[in-house]
Design a protein around this motif. Structure first.
Motif, mmCIF file in Angstrom:
data_model
loop_
_atom_site.group_PDB
_atom_site.id
_atom_site.type_symbol
_atom_site.label_atom_id
_atom_site.label_comp_id
_atom_site.label_asym_id
_atom_site.label_seq_id
_atom_site.Cartn_x
_atom_site.Cartn_y
_atom_site.Cartn_z
ATOM 1 N N GLY A 194 0.828 -1.198 0.000
ATOM 2 C CA GLY A 194 0.000 0.000 0.000
ATOM 3 C C GLY A 194 0.865 1.251 0.000
ATOM 4 N N PHE A 195 0.242 2.391 -0.219
ATOM 5 C CA PHE A 195 0.998 3.638 -0.357
ATOM 6 C C PHE A 195 0.261 4.776 0.339
ATOM 7 N N THR A 196 1.035 5.768 0.746
ATOM 8 C CA THR A 196 0.453 7.011 1.219
ATOM 9 C C THR A 196 0.994 8.138 0.363
ATOM 10 N N SER A 197 0.145 9.093 0.055
ATOM 11 C CA SER A 197 0.536 10.178 -0.847
ATOM 12 C C SER A 197 1.145 11.356 -0.095
ATOM 13 N N THR A 198 1.542 11.137 1.138
ATOM 14 C CA THR A 198 2.131 12.205 1.937
ATOM 15 C C THR A 198 3.608 11.926 2.211
ATOM 16 N N ILE A 199 4.354 12.973 2.510
ATOM 17 C CA ILE A 199 5.761 12.839 2.863
ATOM 18 C C ILE A 199 5.854 12.337 4.303
ATOM 19 N N CYS A 200 6.544 11.246 4.493
ATOM 20 C CA CYS A 200 6.664 10.640 5.823
ATOM 21 C C CYS A 200 8.097 10.662 6.357
ATOM 22 N N TYR A 201 9.064 10.868 5.486
ATOM 23 C CA TYR A 201 10.453 10.653 5.898
ATOM 24 C C TYR A 201 11.343 11.762 5.349
ATOM 25 N N HIS A 202 12.227 12.267 6.197
ATOM 26 C CA HIS A 202 13.256 13.226 5.796
ATOM 27 C C HIS A 202 14.612 12.531 5.821
ATOM 28 N N TYR A 203 15.188 12.378 4.650
ATOM 29 C CA TYR A 203 16.513 11.753 4.515
ATOM 30 C C TYR A 203 17.551 12.863 4.376
ATOM 31 N N TYR A 204 18.489 12.912 5.319
ATOM 32 C CA TYR A 204 19.509 13.952 5.319
ATOM 33 C C TYR A 204 20.771 13.424 4.654
ATOM 34 N N LYS A 205 21.051 13.940 3.480
ATOM 35 C CA LYS A 205 22.179 13.471 2.689
ATOM 36 C C LYS A 205 23.464 14.146 3.154
ATOM 37 N N GLY A 206 24.542 13.354 3.235
ATOM 38 C CA GLY A 206 25.839 13.917 3.564
ATOM 39 C C GLY A 206 26.288 13.653 4.982
ATOM 40 N N HIS A 207 25.364 13.161 5.855
ATOM 41 C CA HIS A 207 25.769 12.826 7.207
ATOM 42 C C HIS A 207 26.618 11.555 7.182
ATOM 43 N N THR A 208 27.464 11.388 8.157
ATOM 44 C CA THR A 208 28.444 10.300 8.117
ATOM 45 C C THR A 208 28.247 9.232 9.180
ATOM 46 N N SER A 209 27.255 9.361 10.043
ATOM 47 C CA SER A 209 27.130 8.416 11.143
ATOM 48 C C SER A 209 26.813 7.004 10.681
ATOM 49 N N LEU A 210 26.078 6.878 9.568
ATOM 50 C CA LEU A 210 25.695 5.554 9.104
ATOM 51 C C LEU A 210 26.106 5.289 7.663
ATOM 52 N N THR A 211 26.706 6.264 7.013
ATOM 53 C CA THR A 211 27.065 6.065 5.624
ATOM 54 C C THR A 211 28.366 5.302 5.497
ATOM 55 N N VAL A 212 28.551 4.650 4.357
ATOM 56 C CA VAL A 212 29.752 3.868 4.102
ATOM 57 C C VAL A 212 30.772 4.734 3.371
ATOM 58 N N THR A 213 32.010 4.687 3.799
ATOM 59 C CA THR A 213 33.033 5.485 3.146
ATOM 60 C C THR A 213 33.321 4.951 1.752
ATOM 61 N N CYS A 214 33.879 5.825 0.907
ATOM 62 C CA CYS A 214 34.187 5.433 -0.467
ATOM 63 C C CYS A 214 35.292 4.385 -0.477
ATOM 64 N N SER A 215 35.074 3.327 -1.212
ATOM 65 C CA SER A 215 36.096 2.288 -1.326
ATOM 66 C C SER A 215 35.691 1.333 -2.434
ATOM 67 N N LYS A 217 35.721 -1.786 -2.040
ATOM 68 C CA LYS A 217 34.925 -2.819 -1.369
ATOM 69 C C LYS A 217 33.447 -2.477 -1.429
ATOM 70 N N TYR A 218 33.123 -1.186 -1.295
ATOM 71 C CA TYR A 218 31.730 -0.763 -1.394
ATOM 72 C C TYR A 218 31.156 -1.186 -2.746
ATOM 73 N N ALA A 219 31.906 -0.918 -3.813
ATOM 74 C CA ALA A 219 31.439 -1.255 -5.163
ATOM 75 C C ALA A 219 31.201 -2.750 -5.301
ATOM 76 N N VAL A 220 32.128 -3.540 -4.787
ATOM 77 C CA VAL A 220 31.993 -4.996 -4.866
ATOM 78 C C VAL A 220 30.803 -5.480 -4.045
ATOM 79 N N ASP A 221 30.634 -4.919 -2.857
ATOM 80 C CA ASP A 221 29.562 -5.365 -1.972
ATOM 81 C C ASP A 221 28.183 -5.123 -2.574
ATOM 82 N N VAL A 222 28.021 -3.991 -3.257
ATOM 83 C CA VAL A 222 26.730 -3.701 -3.892
ATOM 84 C C VAL A 222 26.403 -4.767 -4.936
#
Length: 315
Positions: A194-215, A217-222
């Motif tokens: 199912g779907f909702t036509s409203t905005i439910c989530y704000h994704y903050y791009k550029g934060h580093t707490s959970l992002t994977v660093t460039c490498s 290995k990242y490319a291979v893992d994907v």
């Protein structure tokens, strides 16, 4: 009740904003499961402060950092709600997110609900998406859509708890692509989305707490995660039904991987991508992404670096 799983790793600067976005929900029947994944900053202290004030908050502590997938697994094992959602600690819910995602479950055949989201970078909204479905669809229809439009993240969705009753398959050692693999399995277990036509989530791009660093290995893992997805379809005798969409998925996965790493020309993972360069797959992902993928695949390392800079600058 809704169980909200929030993995935390060295996220002291984001925890309060994340927590407040949950507290401000119009729907109040929820529990918050913060999984502190071996943080070495003040994250655990902050969580314990909030825990003293809020009986709905649980803290599960990993003595050492095990990664976001392990943190989510721990959270899943400890939910008591009928529904489950995921929130990254450096992101936020909009105030009506839980209620809006819960409403479509009035249809007993709906097992997953997808909300709209916005991407915020440097304090500015740079992208917004609400999926183009007015009614619920079968999980197969939804999978065909997300494999041609990269929307396979776990966040921004609400799941029936029963979808997690059977253990999920994980690929040991990968640091990227887990959302794709896990969401695929959950979608295949679902009846309708199912779907909702409203905005439910704000994704903050550029934060580093959970992002994977460039490498690399990242490319291979994907690509490893994408191959695991393909194997799941083979095991379920669905690979022919999804052939074109799986080809498109591999190209989109390659597009994602080369933004943070590269695949060596003689690697089996790069050769795997070459198998999926079909006219139909290129058409399915659209002209812009198809152009990006072809240039990245045929070009050398310097070309990929230029493409990465352009992507980082404008997206």
């Amino acid at each position: 009740m809704i169980s909200i799983i929030v993995p935390v790793y060295n996220a002291g600067q984001y925890i309060e904003r994340c927590y407040r976005s949950i507290c401000n929900q119009t729907y109040k029947d929820y529990e918050i499961i913060f999984v502190n994944d071996g943080s070495t900053d003040n994250s655990l202290d902050l969580l314990q402060t909030f825990e003293q004030q809020d009986a709905r908050l649980k803290i599960i502590n990993h003595p050492t950092n095990q990664g976001i997938t392990a943190a989510r697994q721990t959270g899943i094992k400890n939910v008591t709600g009928e529904y489950v959602t995921f929130l990254d600690v450096d992101d936020t819910f909009t105030p009506q997110a839980l209620q809006q995602m819960l409403d479509p479950f009035i249809n007993p055949e709906v097992d997953i609900v997808v909300g709209g989201y916005v991407i915020i970078k440097n304090g500015r909204q740079i992208y917004q998406e609400i999926l183009p479905f007015s009614n619920e669809v079968t999980s197969h229809v939804y999978l065909k859509y997300i494999y041609t439009h990269p929307r396979w993240e776990l966040w921004g969705k609400l799941y029936r708890k029963k979808l997690f009753n059977t253990p999920l398959h994980f690929v040991a050692g990968i640091m990227a692509g887990e959302d794709l693999l896990l969401n695929t399995q959950l979608q295949l277990r679902a009846r309708k989305v199912g779907f909702t036509s409203t905005i439910c989530y704000h994704y903050y791009k550029g934060h580093t707490s959970l992002t994977v660093t460039c490498s690399d290995k990242y490319a291979v893992d994907v690509i490893k995660a994408t191959m695991a997805v393909r194997d799941i379809f083979v095991e379920n005798s669905l690979e022919k039904k999804f052939k074109d969409e799986l080809d498109a998925l591999f190209l989109l996965a390659y597009s994602t991987s080369v933004r943070r790493g590269s695949l060596k020309r003689n690697s089996v993972y790069r050769k795997e991508i070459g198998i999926h360069f079909t006219k139909k797959a290129l058409q399915l992902i659209g002209v812009q992404k198809a152009t990006y993928v072809v240039i990245a695949y045929l070009g050398g390392k310097n070309i990929r670096k230029v493409l990465q800079k352009l992507v980082n600058k404008y997206y």
